[in-house]
Design a protein around this motif. Structure first.
Motif, mmCIF file in Angstrom:
data_model
loop_
_atom_site.group_PDB
_atom_site.id
_atom_site.type_symbol
_atom_site.label_atom_id
_atom_site.label_comp_id
_atom_site.label_asym_id
_atom_site.label_seq_id
_atom_site.Cartn_x
_atom_site.Cartn_y
_atom_site.Cartn_z
ATOM 1 N N LEU A 1 0.851 -1.185 0.000
ATOM 2 C CA LEU A 1 0.000 0.000 0.000
ATOM 3 C C LEU A 1 0.888 1.236 0.000
ATOM 4 O O LEU A 1 1.868 1.291 0.741
ATOM 5 N N ARG A 2 0.533 2.219 -0.826
ATOM 6 C CA ARG A 2 1.162 3.531 -0.690
ATOM 7 C C ARG A 2 0.180 4.367 0.120
ATOM 8 O O ARG A 2 -0.977 4.506 -0.263
ATOM 9 N N ILE A 3 0.642 4.888 1.232
ATOM 10 C CA ILE A 3 -0.234 5.581 2.156
ATOM 11 C C ILE A 3 0.230 7.017 2.376
ATOM 12 O O ILE A 3 1.402 7.323 2.220
ATOM 13 N N SER A 4 -0.724 7.873 2.725
ATOM 14 C CA SER A 4 -0.441 9.261 3.107
ATOM 15 C C SER A 4 -0.812 9.403 4.574
ATOM 16 O O SER A 4 -2.003 9.370 4.913
ATOM 17 N N PRO A 5 0.166 9.561 5.478
ATOM 18 C CA PRO A 5 -0.152 9.695 6.901
ATOM 19 C C PRO A 5 -1.010 10.930 7.170
ATOM 20 O O PRO A 5 -0.853 11.967 6.526
ATOM 21 N N THR A 6 -1.916 10.810 8.134
ATOM 22 C CA THR A 6 -2.788 11.933 8.494
ATOM 23 C C THR A 6 -2.193 12.785 9.596
ATOM 24 O O THR A 6 -2.643 13.905 9.811
ATOM 25 N N GLY A 7 -1.209 12.278 10.329
ATOM 26 C CA GLY A 7 -0.629 12.999 11.446
ATOM 27 C C GLY A 7 -1.209 12.583 12.782
ATOM 28 O O GLY A 7 -0.726 12.976 13.832
ATOM 29 N N VAL A 8 -2.277 11.766 12.764
ATOM 30 C CA VAL A 8 -2.871 11.253 13.998
ATOM 31 C C VAL A 8 -2.169 9.951 14.340
ATOM 32 O O VAL A 8 -2.236 8.985 13.587
ATOM 33 N N GLU A 9 -1.460 9.946 15.483
ATOM 34 C CA GLU A 9 -0.709 8.754 15.864
ATOM 35 C C GLU A 9 -0.407 8.759 17.348
ATOM 36 O O GLU A 9 -0.516 9.797 18.006
ATOM 37 N N SER A 10 -0.058 7.596 17.861
ATOM 38 C CA SER A 10 0.307 7.490 19.269
ATOM 39 C C SER A 10 1.724 8.015 19.458
ATOM 40 O O SER A 10 2.471 8.193 18.507
ATOM 41 N N GLY A 11 2.099 8.266 20.700
ATOM 42 C CA GLY A 11 3.440 8.758 20.986
ATOM 43 C C GLY A 11 3.433 10.231 21.310
ATOM 44 O O GLY A 11 2.467 10.940 21.048
ATOM 45 N N PHE A 12 4.523 10.691 21.868
ATOM 46 C CA PHE A 12 4.597 12.084 22.273
ATOM 47 C C PHE A 12 5.516 12.925 21.395
ATOM 48 O O PHE A 12 5.577 14.132 21.536
ATOM 49 N N THR A 13 6.253 12.288 20.490
ATOM 50 C CA THR A 13 7.116 13.023 19.566
ATOM 51 C C THR A 13 6.416 13.139 18.229
ATOM 52 O O THR A 13 5.942 12.137 17.682
ATOM 53 N N LYS A 14 6.330 14.353 17.684
ATOM 54 C CA LYS A 14 5.647 14.555 16.410
ATOM 55 C C LYS A 14 6.440 13.962 15.251
ATOM 56 O O LYS A 14 7.672 13.925 15.277
ATOM 57 N N ARG A 15 5.732 13.548 14.226
ATOM 58 C CA ARG A 15 6.331 13.063 12.985
ATOM 59 C C ARG A 15 6.978 14.242 12.265
ATOM 60 O O ARG A 15 6.427 15.332 12.226
#
Length: 94
Positions: free
Chosen positions: A54-68
């Motif tokens: 799959l080629r995916i586009s991340p939305t920015g919603v994710e677990s963790g405390f450090t930003k992508r």
């Protein structure tokens, strides 16, 4: 058993362009859960086996405390992906 030619998540749900999915993403030595929208569904021959990709586009919603750092598109294997909401973008209706 799934239908021939259809890429599915680990629960057996079919994946198409425009679906919202959750997947495991690495950041350094950690793994986090991230949401993304499927951009392209295909299969590639890897080591003599046909692997769904799959080629995916991340939305920015994710677990963790450090930003992508970036929201660039990525190629991932469909092995550890789970469908959240089908056809979020509304592209399949056309």
């Amino acid at each position: 058993m799934s239908k021939r030619g259809v890429v599915t998540d680990y629960g057996g749900e079919e994946l198409y362009k425009g679906d919202l999915v959750a997947y495991a993403a690495r950041q350094g030595n950690r793994v986090r859960m991230a949401d993304a929208i499927v951009d392209k569904v295909t299969a590639r021959l890897v080591d003599g086996r046909l692997r769904p990709m799959l080629r995916i586009s991340p939305t920015g919603v994710e677990s963790g405390f450090t930003k992508r750092r970036s929201l660039r598109r990525e190629w991932i294997s469909a092995e550890h992906v789970r469908l959240i909401v089908p056809d979020v973008t509304g592209e399949r209706d056309q």
